[in-house]
Motif scaffolding. Sequence first.
Motif, PDB file in Angstrom:
ATOM      1  N   ASP A 163       0.807  -1.217   0.000  1.00  0.00           N
ATOM      2  CA  ASP A 163       0.000   0.000   0.000  1.00  0.00           C
ATOM      3  C   ASP A 163       0.841   1.269   0.000  1.00  0.00           C
ATOM      4  N   ASN A 164       2.016   1.257   0.623  1.00  0.00           N
ATOM      5  CA  ASN A 164       2.833   2.467   0.650  1.00  0.00           C
ATOM      6  C   ASN A 164       3.383   2.827  -0.728  1.00  0.00           C
ATOM      7  N   LEU A 165       3.985   1.848  -1.407  1.00  0.00           N
ATOM      8  CA  LEU A 165       4.525   2.134  -2.739  1.00  0.00           C
ATOM      9  C   LEU A 165       3.405   2.343  -3.751  1.00  0.00           C
ATOM     10  N   ALA A 166       2.287   1.666  -3.575  1.00  0.00           N
ATOM     11  CA  ALA A 166       1.138   1.900  -4.459  1.00  0.00           C
ATOM     12  C   ALA A 166       0.653   3.336  -4.311  1.00  0.00           C
ATOM     13  N   TYR A 167       0.624   3.826  -3.089  1.00  0.00           N
ATOM     14  CA  TYR A 167       0.202   5.214  -2.849  1.00  0.00           C
ATOM     15  C   TYR A 167       1.182   6.182  -3.495  1.00  0.00           C
ATOM     16  N   TYR A 168       2.479   5.876  -3.394  1.00  0.00           N
ATOM     17  CA  TYR A 168       3.494   6.716  -4.039  1.00  0.00           C
ATOM     18  C   TYR A 168       3.287   6.748  -5.553  1.00  0.00           C
ATOM     19  N   ILE A 169       3.043   5.585  -6.151  1.00  0.00           N
ATOM     20  CA  ILE A 169       2.824   5.507  -7.596  1.00  0.00           C
ATOM     21  C   ILE A 169       1.597   6.322  -7.990  1.00  0.00           C
ATOM     22  N   MET A 170       0.524   6.198  -7.228  1.00  0.00           N
ATOM     23  CA  MET A 170      -0.695   6.941  -7.530  1.00  0.00           C
ATOM     24  C   MET A 170      -0.434   8.451  -7.486  1.00  0.00           C
ATOM     25  N   LYS A 171       0.230   8.918  -6.424  1.00  0.00           N
ATOM     26  CA  LYS A 171       0.451  10.349  -6.257  1.00  0.00           C
ATOM     27  C   LYS A 171       1.475  10.892  -7.255  1.00  0.00           C
ATOM     28  N   THR A 172       2.447  10.076  -7.624  1.00  0.00           N
ATOM     29  CA  THR A 172       3.513  10.540  -8.515  1.00  0.00           C
ATOM     30  C   THR A 172       3.102  10.529  -9.970  1.00  0.00           C
ATOM     31  N   THR A 173       2.404   9.475 -10.394  1.00  0.00           N
ATOM     32  CA  THR A 173       2.102   9.300 -11.819  1.00  0.00           C
ATOM     33  C   THR A 173       0.700   9.736 -12.198  1.00  0.00           C
ATOM     34  N   GLY A 174      -0.241   9.630 -11.272  1.00  0.00           N
ATOM     35  CA  GLY A 174      -1.636   9.860 -11.633  1.00  0.00           C
ATOM     36  C   GLY A 174      -2.176   8.768 -12.534  1.00  0.00           C
ATOM     37  N   ALA A 175      -1.458   7.657 -12.651  1.00  0.00           N
ATOM     38  CA  ALA A 175      -1.851   6.573 -13.563  1.00  0.00           C
ATOM     39  C   ALA A 175      -1.918   5.250 -12.800  1.00  0.00           C
ATOM     40  N   MET A 186      -3.583  -5.818  -0.183  1.00  0.00           N
ATOM     41  CA  MET A 186      -4.762  -5.487  -0.974  1.00  0.00           C
ATOM     42  C   MET A 186      -5.761  -4.642  -0.190  1.00  0.00           C
ATOM     43  N   ASP A 187      -5.923  -4.928   1.092  1.00  0.00           N
ATOM     44  CA  ASP A 187      -6.866  -4.137   1.894  1.00  0.00           C
ATOM     45  C   ASP A 187      -6.440  -2.674   1.962  1.00  0.00           C
ATOM     46  N   GLY A 188      -5.134  -2.428   1.912  1.00  0.00           N
ATOM     47  CA  GLY A 188      -4.646  -1.067   1.937  1.00  0.00           C
ATOM     48  C   GLY A 188      -4.700  -0.383   0.587  1.00  0.00           C
ATOM     49  N   ILE A 189      -4.556  -1.155  -0.491  1.00  0.00           N
ATOM     50  CA  ILE A 189      -4.512  -0.581  -1.839  1.00  0.00           C
ATOM     51  C   ILE A 189      -5.908  -0.350  -2.402  1.00  0.00           C
ATOM     52  N   SER A 190      -6.848  -1.219  -2.062  1.00  0.00           N
ATOM     53  CA  SER A 190      -8.189  -1.139  -2.654  1.00  0.00           C
ATOM     54  C   SER A 190      -8.860   0.221  -2.515  1.00  0.00           C
ATOM     55  N   PRO A 191      -8.675   0.939  -1.402  1.00  0.00           N
ATOM     56  CA  PRO A 191      -9.329   2.247  -1.293  1.00  0.00           C
ATOM     57  C   PRO A 191      -8.732   3.334  -2.189  1.00  0.00           C
ATOM     58  N   PHE A 192      -7.622   3.058  -2.865  1.00  0.00           N
ATOM     59  CA  PHE A 192      -6.998   4.072  -3.720  1.00  0.00           C
ATOM     60  C   PHE A 192      -7.724   4.095  -5.071  1.00  0.00           C
ATOM     61  N   HIS A 193      -8.850   4.760  -5.128  1.00  0.00           N
ATOM     62  CA  HIS A 193      -9.697   4.707  -6.318  1.00  0.00           C
ATOM     63  C   HIS A 193      -9.139   5.517  -7.485  1.00  0.00           C
ATOM     64  N   ASP A 194      -8.123   6.324  -7.255  1.00  0.00           N
ATOM     65  CA  ASP A 194      -7.476   7.054  -8.347  1.00  0.00           C
ATOM     66  C   ASP A 194      -6.322   6.263  -8.952  1.00  0.00           C
ATOM     67  N   LEU A 195      -6.129   5.045  -8.505  1.00  0.00           N
ATOM     68  CA  LEU A 195      -5.037   4.202  -8.972  1.00  0.00           C
ATOM     69  C   LEU A 195      -5.573   3.062  -9.821  1.00  0.00           C
ATOM     70  N   ALA A 196      -5.023   2.900 -11.025  1.00  0.00           N
ATOM     71  CA  ALA A 196      -5.353   1.753 -11.881  1.00  0.00           C
ATOM     72  C   ALA A 196      -4.247   0.718 -11.750  1.00  0.00           C
ATOM     73  N   GLY A 197      -4.610  -0.548 -11.711  1.00  0.00           N
ATOM     74  CA  GLY A 197      -3.599  -1.570 -11.541  1.00  0.00           C
ATOM     75  C   GLY A 197      -4.001  -2.916 -12.120  1.00  0.00           C
TER      76      GLY A 197
END
Length: 322
Positions: A163-175, A186-197
Amino acid sequence: MRDSSFCLRRLQPLVILVFASLLVAASAWGQVFTMTREQLIKYTAKNPYDRFPDGRPKVPDALLEKFKDMSSEEIGLSRSGFPNQYVDGLQILHPDKKLIGRAVTLQLMPARPDISEVDAAEWKAAGNQRPRDHQNAIDLLQKGDVFVVDVFGSVASGGVIGDNLAYYIMKTTGAGFVIDGAIRDMDGISPFHDLAGYFRASVPPAIHNVFVAGINIPVRIGNATVMPGDLVFGDSEGVSFIPPHLVQGIIDEAQVTHIHDEWTKKKFDEGKYKSTEVYSRPRDPALLKEYDDYLKQKLGPKAYEEYMKRPQPGPPQTPVRR
């Protein structure tokens, strides 16, 4: 799960040639292979757009924006002679969130001590205190990038990101990311609705028993060969990796498809026609002319003329889509 052993004979010819040339291009990266600016320019010579300082093709943001209204059916890379650029069967983090951006690639390989020891020694001798790992590639990401990782399809190697690196990717790339391997938390990443994966599985352990073999080199995701700078497009069906020189043509074809679909539904709304009378090709000459006029009006005379000059796989007025 496919065999995790590294076997050059399974790689496509382009990857074999690039791999050989990279043996002498490691420089500051030690034993990790990375393409020089000159090599990236050579192997993406058809790129019509600007480039990043490292040579990676830079598809303009304005063109990335146009893919937001597209679907996988409209990409059609096989028609352009690129039949191996689409991957399905991956798990999708948010099926309603499209993934659109430029590829930054990372290749991980099964750990082999005699290689890893040499690599680690050279990395430390270059003055690096922190061991080299997948985060070195993550730190290269910028706005509009997609993190594309070849983990040889391994789930047993653990999650490349949590979830930490996923959050970094979301904030850095917007993609987002495409990982031919596992993620974790997964429980930490799932709420990141601006992140595609896109990924093979979610597992508890962190990534282990691998080493970084290449950054921004050709990599394999499923049956696709991905180059740094490819336009990555993912939707609820799968992921396409689009060579930059094909981007504009796909956009143009998609515009015609949208107009065709719009006209088709208008005719169905009238309730006067059977499906075969309208779709995919009108049979009545009067309907054909009506569609042709509608297409010309929507495209504009100049774009319509250019479209009609292009080779058509089927009837000029009706690109087929189901």
